[in-house]
Design a protein around this motif. Structure first.
Motif, PDB file in Angstrom:
ATOM      1  N   GLY A  42       0.781  -1.237   0.000  1.00  0.00           N
ATOM      2  CA  GLY A  42       0.000   0.000   0.000  1.00  0.00           C
ATOM      3  C   GLY A  42       0.807   1.278   0.000  1.00  0.00           C
ATOM      4  N   SER A  43       2.111   1.157  -0.286  1.00  0.00           N
ATOM      5  CA  SER A  43       2.930   2.373  -0.360  1.00  0.00           C
ATOM      6  C   SER A  43       2.864   2.973  -1.761  1.00  0.00           C
ATOM      7  N   ASN A  44       3.027   4.299  -1.838  1.00  0.00           N
ATOM      8  CA  ASN A  44       3.368   4.924  -3.106  1.00  0.00           C
ATOM      9  C   ASN A  44       4.882   4.776  -3.253  1.00  0.00           C
ATOM     10  N   VAL A  45       5.400   4.924  -4.474  1.00  0.00           N
ATOM     11  CA  VAL A  45       6.833   4.674  -4.680  1.00  0.00           C
ATOM     12  C   VAL A  45       7.481   5.810  -5.478  1.00  0.00           C
ATOM     13  N   LEU A  46       8.643   6.229  -4.968  1.00  0.00           N
ATOM     14  CA  LEU A  46       9.505   7.120  -5.755  1.00  0.00           C
ATOM     15  C   LEU A  46      10.722   6.288  -6.120  1.00  0.00           C
ATOM     16  N   CYS A  47      10.914   6.071  -7.435  1.00  0.00           N
ATOM     17  CA  CYS A  47      11.960   5.155  -7.875  1.00  0.00           C
ATOM     18  C   CYS A  47      13.053   5.893  -8.650  1.00  0.00           C
ATOM     19  N   GLU A  48      14.285   5.477  -8.404  1.00  0.00           N
ATOM     20  CA  GLU A  48      15.416   5.997  -9.167  1.00  0.00           C
ATOM     21  C   GLU A  48      15.231   5.761 -10.661  1.00  0.00           C
ATOM     22  N   LYS A  49      15.936   6.548 -11.471  1.00  0.00           N
ATOM     23  CA  LYS A  49      15.896   6.328 -12.916  1.00  0.00           C
ATOM     24  C   LYS A  49      17.067   5.436 -13.302  1.00  0.00           C
ATOM     25  N   PRO A  50      17.003   4.629 -14.379  1.00  0.00           N
ATOM     26  CA  PRO A  50      15.780   4.370 -15.131  1.00  0.00           C
ATOM     27  C   PRO A  50      14.828   3.515 -14.299  1.00  0.00           C
ATOM     28  N   LEU A  51      13.548   3.666 -14.581  1.00  0.00           N
ATOM     29  CA  LEU A  51      12.514   3.031 -13.767  1.00  0.00           C
ATOM     30  C   LEU A  51      12.697   1.512 -13.676  1.00  0.00           C
ATOM     31  N   ALA A  52      13.103   0.901 -14.820  1.00  0.00           N
ATOM     32  CA  ALA A  52      13.237  -0.560 -14.820  1.00  0.00           C
ATOM     33  C   ALA A  52      14.213  -1.000 -15.890  1.00  0.00           C
ATOM     34  N   SER A  53      14.510  -2.298 -15.919  1.00  0.00           N
ATOM     35  CA  SER A  53      15.471  -2.855 -16.874  1.00  0.00           C
ATOM     36  C   SER A  53      14.856  -3.141 -18.238  1.00  0.00           C
ATOM     37  N   SER A  54      13.527  -3.102 -18.293  1.00  0.00           N
ATOM     38  CA  SER A  54      12.881  -3.420 -19.553  1.00  0.00           C
ATOM     39  C   SER A  54      11.476  -2.842 -19.565  1.00  0.00           C
ATOM     40  N   VAL A  55      10.904  -2.753 -20.746  1.00  0.00           N
ATOM     41  CA  VAL A  55       9.532  -2.268 -20.880  1.00  0.00           C
ATOM     42  C   VAL A  55       8.574  -3.214 -20.159  1.00  0.00           C
ATOM     43  N   ALA A  56       8.875  -4.503 -20.265  1.00  0.00           N
ATOM     44  CA  ALA A  56       8.006  -5.479 -19.602  1.00  0.00           C
ATOM     45  C   ALA A  56       7.950  -5.230 -18.092  1.00  0.00           C
ATOM     46  N   GLU A  57       9.109  -5.059 -17.496  1.00  0.00           N
ATOM     47  CA  GLU A  57       9.164  -4.791 -16.061  1.00  0.00           C
ATOM     48  C   GLU A  57       8.411  -3.511 -15.695  1.00  0.00           C
ATOM     49  N   ALA A  58       8.705  -2.457 -16.434  1.00  0.00           N
ATOM     50  CA  ALA A  58       8.099  -1.164 -16.117  1.00  0.00           C
ATOM     51  C   ALA A  58       6.584  -1.241 -16.249  1.00  0.00           C
ATOM     52  N   SER A  59       6.141  -1.942 -17.282  1.00  0.00           N
ATOM     53  CA  SER A  59       4.690  -2.071 -17.487  1.00  0.00           C
ATOM     54  C   SER A  59       4.036  -2.807 -16.325  1.00  0.00           C
ATOM     55  N   GLU A  60       4.702  -3.856 -15.895  1.00  0.00           N
ATOM     56  CA  GLU A  60       4.187  -4.621 -14.757  1.00  0.00           C
ATOM     57  C   GLU A  60       4.033  -3.733 -13.518  1.00  0.00           C
ATOM     58  N   MET A  61       5.022  -2.875 -13.313  1.00  0.00           N
ATOM     59  CA  MET A  61       5.003  -1.969 -12.164  1.00  0.00           C
ATOM     60  C   MET A  61       3.826  -0.996 -12.262  1.00  0.00           C
ATOM     61  N   LEU A  62       3.646  -0.446 -13.446  1.00  0.00           N
ATOM     62  CA  LEU A  62       2.549   0.515 -13.621  1.00  0.00           C
ATOM     63  C   LEU A  62       1.190  -0.158 -13.451  1.00  0.00           C
ATOM     64  N   GLU A  63       1.102  -1.392 -13.926  1.00  0.00           N
ATOM     65  CA  GLU A  63      -0.175  -2.102 -13.806  1.00  0.00           C
ATOM     66  C   GLU A  63      -0.552  -2.349 -12.351  1.00  0.00           C
ATOM     67  N   LEU A  64       0.465  -2.771 -11.582  1.00  0.00           N
ATOM     68  CA  LEU A  64       0.158  -3.020 -10.170  1.00  0.00           C
ATOM     69  C   LEU A  64      -0.223  -1.718  -9.455  1.00  0.00           C
ATOM     70  N   ALA A  65       0.457  -0.647  -9.805  1.00  0.00           N
ATOM     71  CA  ALA A  65       0.146   0.657  -9.191  1.00  0.00           C
ATOM     72  C   ALA A  65      -1.305   1.023  -9.477  1.00  0.00           C
ATOM     73  N   ALA A  66      -1.705   0.832 -10.738  1.00  0.00           N
ATOM     74  CA  ALA A  66      -3.080   1.161 -11.114  1.00  0.00           C
ATOM     75  C   ALA A  66      -4.063   0.312 -10.314  1.00  0.00           C
ATOM     76  N   LYS A  67      -3.741  -0.974 -10.232  1.00  0.00           N
ATOM     77  CA  LYS A  67      -4.611  -1.908  -9.522  1.00  0.00           C
ATOM     78  C   LYS A  67      -4.737  -1.544  -8.041  1.00  0.00           C
ATOM     79  N   MET A  68      -3.606  -1.148  -7.435  1.00  0.00           N
ATOM     80  CA  MET A  68      -3.597  -0.817  -6.011  1.00  0.00           C
ATOM     81  C   MET A  68      -4.081   0.622  -5.758  1.00  0.00           C
ATOM     82  N   GLY A  69      -4.251   1.388  -6.838  1.00  0.00           N
ATOM     83  CA  GLY A  69      -4.655   2.785  -6.635  1.00  0.00           C
ATOM     84  C   GLY A  69      -3.552   3.622  -6.000  1.00  0.00           C
ATOM     85  N   LYS A  70      -2.298   3.266  -6.300  1.00  0.00           N
ATOM     86  CA  LYS A  70      -1.165   3.995  -5.744  1.00  0.00           C
ATOM     87  C   LYS A  70      -0.380   4.696  -6.858  1.00  0.00           C
ATOM     88  N   ARG A  71       0.477   5.600  -6.448  1.00  0.00           N
ATOM     89  CA  ARG A  71       1.257   6.359  -7.423  1.00  0.00           C
ATOM     90  C   ARG A  71       2.695   5.855  -7.514  1.00  0.00           C
TER      91      ARG A  71
END
Lengths: 343, 343, 343, 343
Positions: D92-121
């Motif tokens: 349930g935390s929001n996250v501030l992440c260092e750049k680059p956000l992830a190692s791949s588009v797949a990873e980054a997409s997964e992160m954004l999807e979970l954020a959307a699902k959890m209603g977090k930023r």
């Protein structure tokens, strides 16, 4: 170029600077290079070949007698300025003389007196006052862009060239003095000079001049033939903004800093209650007219000879510089005391 | 870090510079930050929170009485240096004092006398002498790399900050003076000072100091609080090569120009027969030790307190600077005459 | 100057560059400026006045027929190089041609073939290879001062001038290409080119060329007519030290940084175990021979014509540059694919 | 500072950048540094001593389970971003992440999807977009001050530091990409990448990226770990004026050149009839807001967490950068062909 009759000019002295004058006289369309003179026959011929129509002389006296020019251009060492200028005036020529105008106030005054008596003009080759940069500075100061001027600091240093007949003050200071008197529109009132000499001739090769102008403003000059790097930089520190003029910058010779310092004295009795506030604003580098200074100079001189009133540097301007140089020399001899430029 | 017992230090004054001293004392591994003192309770607490083990005081007297430190660090305005240093020495502390050491030669002498009487050391925080750049310059000069020094020119200018209690000379010149006396290994003998004041308090805010060292070498300082640009530049002009020290350069603080000027006098009777020759050679920018100056300083002071002989700036060094500052003040009052640093 | 018979030279094209060639031919003491040619009569006369002994022509054909020179100097737009060079060779002249040598590999090859057949020489005006700076770089690289070269990056950008007949690649790249092939002693093997066009003519006005040399070394060029600032800078990154060549620096055109990166692979199987170590050492700016490049060039060409073997840029050097330019054009058309310089 | 409840933050990763984040979180007055985590106990304790109230953990999992923060700050190597961010979102935390956000588009997409699902930023630490300089550039471009943009050239080079887990593109390009997407308000559409590798690991250590944005504008990046000098410079070339952003300049980071190029096509059929005119005008260096970027960033993130709409860089911004990095990687593998950032 124009249809008006060209002004007949003769140039004496084809060393370092003379050829530039000849080239610009020719290119200006205002003058005819009628005669060239140099005591060195080889130099005279080598350079004269580029201007085949000009008569050649190894003696200035002979040149002046055979065919007095309307403008005699004197580009020889300073010790010869007086005699050549007087000779030119005697035969009815106007004179454009290299800076400094003369070796002493006495000499310069004699030259101006004869010019007045003959009804002829003396111009002095204060090249910097014809540059786009210096004209812009004059305009900015006049328009109040800098506010109240705090002080001016000028650095004109490089390695050599040691001059055979003058010290570093007589060699370099005329550039700063003519520039400052022009942009400020006022004369130097007092000078304090300190110098060191590191050469066997005993001439000053590093010098510092502290100037006070008629208006009370102070300026400080650092002049040196012994610096490993070349610097040509003036700081004009003002209350509203400050200006830096760096003549070695190719495209941004002038930078105006919209920085300011203001003092708010809440209790004038208690001067300690001073609130100092700073403003660090934008910097602005105006586009500068890049016309070659000598081209502007000769255009201005031609116009002056044809009756116009303009900013061409006159004998009076040249005399003023010599007054300061002579005062600096006296200050130096007296250990740096303040010396007035007027007796 | 080491196993030796840390030297117990107390710092008075947590304004601009004090916190840097505390941070470096703590990081050095040589000192224990035992106590902190500032008359402003809020500032004391805010900063003290980072060093929770250090005792906090708003009164230096109280701090010194409760638990005299081995080293009292004085980072307060100059007018308080004398009283605090004397108080520290009285309770048996050694003292590291901000520059300038005192407001007058009389004060500084009194401080040194008490230190001698108590058998304690005074150090003065001449930070620049601990930088890699200045140490390199000293080494180069000592090794003869520059040949015979012609002159030194130093420019230390920027916009503000106006100090509440000292003029621009007392504020900025200590940096140049301590640097020059250190690299040259000699003291200033005479001073000539010229200044202008553009603020309602009447303090000098622009000043020029012309120094002569015991060795006869001359140096010139331009100090200003009214320059739109920040400059920190020293030129050491020498016969063999010349050195420029630009403290604002990130990676090339020192540039050595293998340029030279030599004078060949063929006929000593006829000094005019001087052949000047120039050499424009390579330029070399040595890699400089970038250790933070304060770290080196505190290491040197710790070593000195443990008995080592090293380059840590002493009370005598601090007194010498105050002598020159006082002489400059007298020269200023006398219109720029040459004033000796020794009575 | 010498007693040898001067080489009779004729110059066609008195636009921007031609006059510099004429001035240097005359000053070299090796050549006689026998004839001048420009289709613009006014320009011909204005400039011809400075060389009154030289015959004047508005037609190159006529000039070549009347009195074939030993050296024909071609300083006209690139599209005319082929015809003029062939015409000169036909009448038995050697040719010095402006860069780029021709508009295509086919043209350049034709020119070289005729020269071979006629037993005459073609030189190409790759001015930079005659500068003190570029010769110094070649020497440093050859001596191994840089160690193993990692890559080269070159930036040659400024505002304009848009050329009427060539794009930014054909206009600016020849300088970089001739410099790099000269200092490396090898040819470009492949090119990848990307460009943008912001003008209505549709010419490339900004371009990036990625080069691979025969040795495998890569270089990257940034060429632009649309930069607000002028930059002329090459970085040679090497394992032992790196060199920066900044042609706009007045006195320190070359800076050699004694910095290095070394890689220590402890376990070659496990490439991840790489220890990278950096060395930040001194910087060194060697004094550079400041002889005007054209003076050296013409001296070298004269010597070559008299039988010497030297570094004068030949038709082969000119052809190599044209090969790369043509390959770049093909790469551009193919969206930046890698194109070989040899068919 | 304010009376609102501070946002409870926990920071994982106390290497190079983490401590800066902690310092700014604490200083912002918006966050409470509730917990610190680093797998290195010594580093954790040394740094943790400065924030005695914060709980310390060597395991992020444990930290998240014991007391989930409102904001999890991830300052660890890129390969760990995905797992840590997912873990934070899960509790349930929001996250501030260092750049680059992830190692791949797949990873980054997964992160954004979970954020959307959890209603977090998710926020990404694109530090440059919070600097005064970059915000000023965005404003100038939006206001049309540059006219029509011709192209952008960016140079980000220096010696090292070689990163253990990413190549020079993944290390340096995120700065340029995030800056450019922010100031232009558009995304990169295609990439062409060329690189060289000079290290035994085989990673790219020098790279050139040619970008095309959605708007058709082109930008070129030079990225290098093997340059002897550090350069951080972007040129924005425009029809009305051009802007240079030099991040290493202390006081004049942005210079706007009022230079222009205009094309006048008199006969559109005959495109050769193009009149090019240049204007070289003033240069202007605006005063820039010098607030530390991280301070602005954290203020913006706090405001966003409290519901404001602002310029805080989001997970979508982070994903866009990863898309370009991945496309660059593909282009590199394919020899520099143009690769789209969208599948």
């Amino acid at each position: 170029m124009n249809d008006r009759k060209r002004i007949r000019a003769a140039v004496v002295g084809l060393g370092y600077w003379g050829p530039n004058l000849v080239r610009n006289l020719h290119a200006s369309g205002e003058f005819e290079v009628a005669a060239l003179c140099d005591e060195n026959q080889k130099r005279l011929d080598k350079f004269g070949d580029l201007y085949p129509w000009a008569k050649r002389f190894t003696s200035a006296t002979e040149m002046l007698q055979q065919d007095p020019p309307e403008l005699l251009v004197v580009a020889t060492p300073v010790k010869t300025h007086r005699a050549l200028t007087l000779a030119g005036l005697e035969v009815g020529s106007n004179v454009l003389c290299e800076k400094p105008l003369a070796s002493s106030v006495a000499e310069a005054s004699e030259m101006l007196e004869l010019a007045a008596k003959m009804g002829k003009r003396i111009f002095v080759d204060h090249t910097f006052v014809y540059t786009g940069a210096v004209r812009r500075i004059k305009k900015d100061i006049a328009a109040g862009a800098l506010g109240n001027l705090f002080y001016i600091d000028s650095v004109r240093i490089n390695l050599g060239l040691f001059q055979p007949d003058v010290d570093v003050i007589w060699d370099l200071a005329p550039h700063d003095l003519s520039t400052l008197e022009y942009v400020l529109g006022t004369r130097v009132k007092t000078v304090q000079a300190i110098a060191t000499s590191n050469n066997p001739r005993g001439f000053a090769d590093v010098a510092y001049l502290h100037l006070e102008f008629e208006t009370g403003l102070a300026a400080h000059l650092h002049l040196s033939w012994l610096s490993p790097v070349k610097v040509r930089r003036m700081i004009f520190s003002g209350s509203k903004s400050s200006l830096i003029y760096d003549d070695l910058e190719a495209s941004e010779k002038i930078k105006v800093y919209d920085h300011g310092v203001s003092f708010d004295v809440s209790d004038i009795e208690q001067r300690k209650q001073v609130l100092v506030s700073y403003r660090r604003g934008d910097m602005h580098a105006p586009a500068i007219d890049t016309t070659e200074a000598l081209a502007t100079e000769l255009k201005d001189i031609a116009a002056a000879l044809r009756g116009a009133k303009n900013d061409a540097a006159t004998g009076e301007d040249g005399l003023a510089i010599v007054r300061t140089l002579e005062a600096a020399q006296k200050s130096l001899a007296a250990g740096g005391t303040k010396v007035s430029t007027t007796p």
